[in-house]
Design an enzyme around this catalytic site. Structure first.
Site, PDB file in Angstrom:
ATOM      1  N   GLU A 119      10.249  63.388  94.157  1.00 16.52           N
ATOM      2  CA  GLU A 119       9.358  64.466  93.727  1.00 16.52           C
ATOM      3  C   GLU A 119       9.830  65.772  94.347  1.00 16.52           C
ATOM      4  O   GLU A 119       9.753  65.953  95.567  1.00 16.52           O
ATOM      5  CB  GLU A 119       7.914  64.168  94.154  1.00 16.52           C
ATOM      6  N   ARG A 134       7.969  74.651  94.953  1.00 14.76           N
ATOM      7  CA  ARG A 134       7.472  75.587  95.966  1.00 14.76           C
ATOM      8  C   ARG A 134       8.584  76.434  96.547  1.00 14.76           C
ATOM      9  O   ARG A 134       8.347  77.183  97.480  1.00 14.76           O
ATOM     10  CB  ARG A 134       6.827  74.810  97.122  1.00 14.76           C
ATOM     11  N   LYS A 186      -2.634  60.312  91.690  1.00 14.27           N
ATOM     12  CA  LYS A 186      -2.271  60.713  93.047  1.00 14.27           C
ATOM     13  C   LYS A 186      -3.581  60.922  93.812  1.00 14.27           C
ATOM     14  O   LYS A 186      -4.459  61.648  93.341  1.00 14.27           O
ATOM     15  CB  LYS A 186      -1.477  62.015  92.985  1.00 14.27           C
TER      16      LYS A 186
END
Ligand code: 3PG
Length: 216
Positions: free
Chosen positions: A46, A50, A133
């Site tokens: 993943e 950012r 999640k």
């Protein structure tokens, strides 16, 4: 609408107990990092959106044989189109706003939406998501909360992320409703910046010894 997407996420969860959550600041680190993680036995990656180069990192990691590269920290529909254009094969979000769910469905991007409460989990399950999640895992009550979900919501599985560590990962994975977990400890940003590929591979290898007790 999203059963197929959940099936793909389920398939990914079956490949490794831990999904490394990655924050990568330099695109030239992408390939060696992905190679180290795949070599260590964690092929599902993943990449958080950012950092400025995150999309390029996704594209570069997709070139690494055996890597399944997804985009994390999806927040807006634009993030979804950018992630798909970069080559991401799945998306992860800390939450699940309708616009994001719609964008993933429209783009055909398998989506791991975030939920922290029973109501959020039930709403997503009603939409067809059966793997969520659980975020922020420790902040939202951790193992106690997931155990609590397991009784009334037995058809929903979780990938806890946020505060999962080598100390508590196996306890999470021993719950029947936890199919895998996400975490940054496998390849923390400072270790990536220092290009400690051998140590990252060793951390990945250690994480492969963790076992989910859920039926994936
Ligand atoms: C994140 O937001 O970076 C992920 O949830 C990972 O959290 P962690 O650093 O606690 O593993």
């Amino acid at each position: 609408m999203t059963h197929t997407a959940s099936a793909y996420i389920r398939q990914l969860a079956g490949l490794a107990p831990i999904i490394p959550v990655l924050v990568v600041d330099h695109v030239e680190h992408a390939e060696p990092l992905a190679r180290a993680l795949v070599a260590g036995g964690l092929p599902v990656l993943e990449v958080t959106l950012r950092t400025e180069c995150a999309l390029e990192v996704i594209t570069a990691m997709c070139r690494v044989e055996g890597a399944y590269v997804g985009a994390g920290t999806l927040v807006t529909p634009d993030d979804v189109s950018a992630a798909v254009a970069a080559g991401a094969t799945f998306g992860v979000s800390p939450g699940a706003p309708d616009a994001l769910i719609g964008a993933c469905a429209q783009a055909g991007l398998p989506f791991l939406p975030g939920a922290a409460t029973a109501t959020e989990a039930m709403r997503l399950h009603a939409m067809g998501f059966d793997i969520l999640k659980f975020f922020p895992a420790e902040g939202a009550g951790g193992i106690t909360t997931l155990k609590g979900f397991g009784g009334p919501l037995p058809d929903i599985s979780f990938c806890p992320t946020g505060g999962v560590s080598p100390q508590n990962a196996q306890d999470y994975l021993s719950l029947p409703n936890v199919v895998c977990a996400g975490g940054s400890w496998i390849a923390p940003a400072d270790m990536v910046a220092a290009q400690k590929w051998d140590e990252i591979e060793a951390r990945a290898r250690a994480a492969t010894k963790l076992r989910s007790h859920a039926i994936v």
